[in-house]
Design a protein around this motif. Sequence first.
Motif, PDB file in Angstrom:
ATOM      1  N   LEU A   1      -4.503   9.986   2.416  1.00 49.10           N
ATOM      2  CA  LEU A   1      -4.319   9.122   3.456  1.00 49.10           C
ATOM      3  C   LEU A   1      -3.523   9.456   4.081  1.00 49.10           C
ATOM      4  CD1 LEU A   1      -4.487   6.618   0.196  1.00 49.10           C
ATOM      5  CD2 LEU A   1      -5.865   6.027   1.790  1.00 49.10           C
ATOM      6  N   ARG A   2      -2.480   8.715   4.595  1.00 53.27           N
ATOM      7  CA  ARG A   2      -0.939   8.640   5.753  1.00 53.27           C
ATOM      8  C   ARG A   2       0.179   7.811   5.444  1.00 53.27           C
ATOM      9  NH1 ARG A   2      -0.743   8.050  11.131  1.00 53.27           N
ATOM     10  NH2 ARG A   2      -2.806   7.816  11.832  1.00 53.27           N
TER      11      ARG A   2
ATOM     12  N   GLU B   1       1.279  13.731   1.463  1.00 55.67           N
ATOM     13  CA  GLU B   1       0.866  12.232   1.145  1.00 55.67           C
ATOM     14  C   GLU B   1      -1.454  12.825   1.511  1.00 55.67           C
ATOM     15  OE1 GLU B   1       1.691  11.154   5.080  1.00 55.67           O
ATOM     16  OE2 GLU B   1       2.531  11.808   2.655  1.00 55.67           O
TER      17      GLU B   1
ATOM     18  N   ALA C   1       0.749  -1.065  -0.190  1.00 64.51           N
ATOM     19  CA  ALA C   1       0.151   0.200   0.129  1.00 64.51           C
ATOM     20  C   ALA C   1       0.504   0.849  -0.146  1.00 64.51           C
ATOM     21  CB  ALA C   1      -0.867  -0.022   1.052  1.00 64.51           C
ATOM     22  N   ALA C   2       1.476   1.241   0.997  1.00 64.75           N
ATOM     23  CA  ALA C   2       2.324   2.075   0.923  1.00 64.75           C
ATOM     24  C   ALA C   2       3.483   2.569  -0.404  1.00 64.75           C
ATOM     25  CB  ALA C   2       4.057   2.258   2.007  1.00 64.75           C
TER      26      ALA C   2
ATOM     27  N   VAL D   1       0.715   2.679   4.912  1.00 62.74           N
ATOM     28  CA  VAL D   1      -0.294   3.937   4.560  1.00 62.74           C
ATOM     29  C   VAL D   1      -1.554   3.378   5.298  1.00 62.74           C
ATOM     30  CG1 VAL D   1      -1.477   4.699   2.742  1.00 62.74           C
ATOM     31  CG2 VAL D   1       0.678   3.864   2.303  1.00 62.74           C
TER      32      VAL D   1
ATOM     33  N   LEU E   1       2.196   7.167  -6.773  1.00 65.30           N
ATOM     34  CA  LEU E   1       0.927   7.797  -7.320  1.00 65.30           C
ATOM     35  C   LEU E   1       1.443   9.523  -6.235  1.00 65.30           C
ATOM     36  CD1 LEU E   1      -2.138   8.474  -7.625  1.00 65.30           C
ATOM     37  CD2 LEU E   1      -2.364   9.064  -5.238  1.00 65.30           C
ATOM     38  N   LEU E   2       2.158   9.721  -5.775  1.00 66.97           N
ATOM     39  CA  LEU E   2       2.523  10.838  -5.098  1.00 66.97           C
ATOM     40  C   LEU E   2       4.023  10.629  -6.622  1.00 66.97           C
ATOM     41  CD1 LEU E   2       3.011  10.524  -1.722  1.00 66.97           C
ATOM     42  CD2 LEU E   2       0.915  11.935  -3.331  1.00 66.97           C
TER      43      LEU E   2
ATOM     44  N   ASP F   1       2.453   1.546  -3.581  1.00 65.16           N
ATOM     45  CA  ASP F   1       1.243   2.273  -4.345  1.00 65.16           C
ATOM     46  C   ASP F   1       1.082   3.943  -4.344  1.00 65.16           C
ATOM     47  OD1 ASP F   1       0.817  -0.659  -5.504  1.00 65.16           O
ATOM     48  OD2 ASP F   1      -1.434  -0.722  -4.403  1.00 65.16           O
ATOM     49  N   LEU F   2       1.025   3.853  -3.208  1.00 63.76           N
ATOM     50  CA  LEU F   2       0.982   5.814  -2.932  1.00 63.76           C
ATOM     51  C   LEU F   2       2.289   6.335  -3.268  1.00 63.76           C
ATOM     52  CD1 LEU F   2      -0.765   7.853  -1.972  1.00 63.76           C
ATOM     53  CD2 LEU F   2       0.576   7.408   0.769  1.00 63.76           C
TER      54      LEU F   2
ATOM     55  N   GLU G   1      -4.232  13.508   0.016  1.00 62.67           N
ATOM     56  CA  GLU G   1      -5.467  11.924  -1.246  1.00 62.67           C
ATOM     57  C   GLU G   1      -5.932  11.631   0.247  1.00 62.67           C
ATOM     58  OE1 GLU G   1      -4.333  11.215  -3.642  1.00 62.67           O
ATOM     59  OE2 GLU G   1      -2.734  12.872  -4.093  1.00 62.67           O
TER      60      GLU G   1
END
Length: 127
Positions: free
Chosen positions: A102-103, A97, A13-14, A86, A20-21, A16-17, A100
């Motif tokens: 999310l954190r 983030e 998940a991290a 995340v 994205l970022l 993936d983020l 988004e």
Amino acid sequence: MSTTPPRVLATDAALDLIRLLEGKHGPLMFHQSGGCCDGSAPMCYPLGEFLTGDSDVLLGQIGGCPFYMGRAQFEYWQHTQLAIDVVPGRGGMFSLEGPEGLRFLTRSRVFTDAEVAALEAQETGSR
């Protein structure tokens, strides 16, 4: 022969983020905050935006992004592996983030005695 464990790693998940970022902001970097305004959250910045120096330790990379921690904080955490994850919520106000929904969150575990020995041997050999 023991394998040296990474000091920092990231969940899927991290990662993936991070991708994205990176698509929005370009190359990234992380710094594990020592507290204050944003608690002790991993902070994500455009690469080079957060100035590091002799008071910071490069723990490794997650998703190809350098991950730093302040040296004083590292003294307390040196026997701990960080796993960056995340969760839903609002990130630190200076961390990318935030918008988004999310954190990034740091989870941790204490290294085994064998892992500590491998890390110490690696660090002694690289001096």
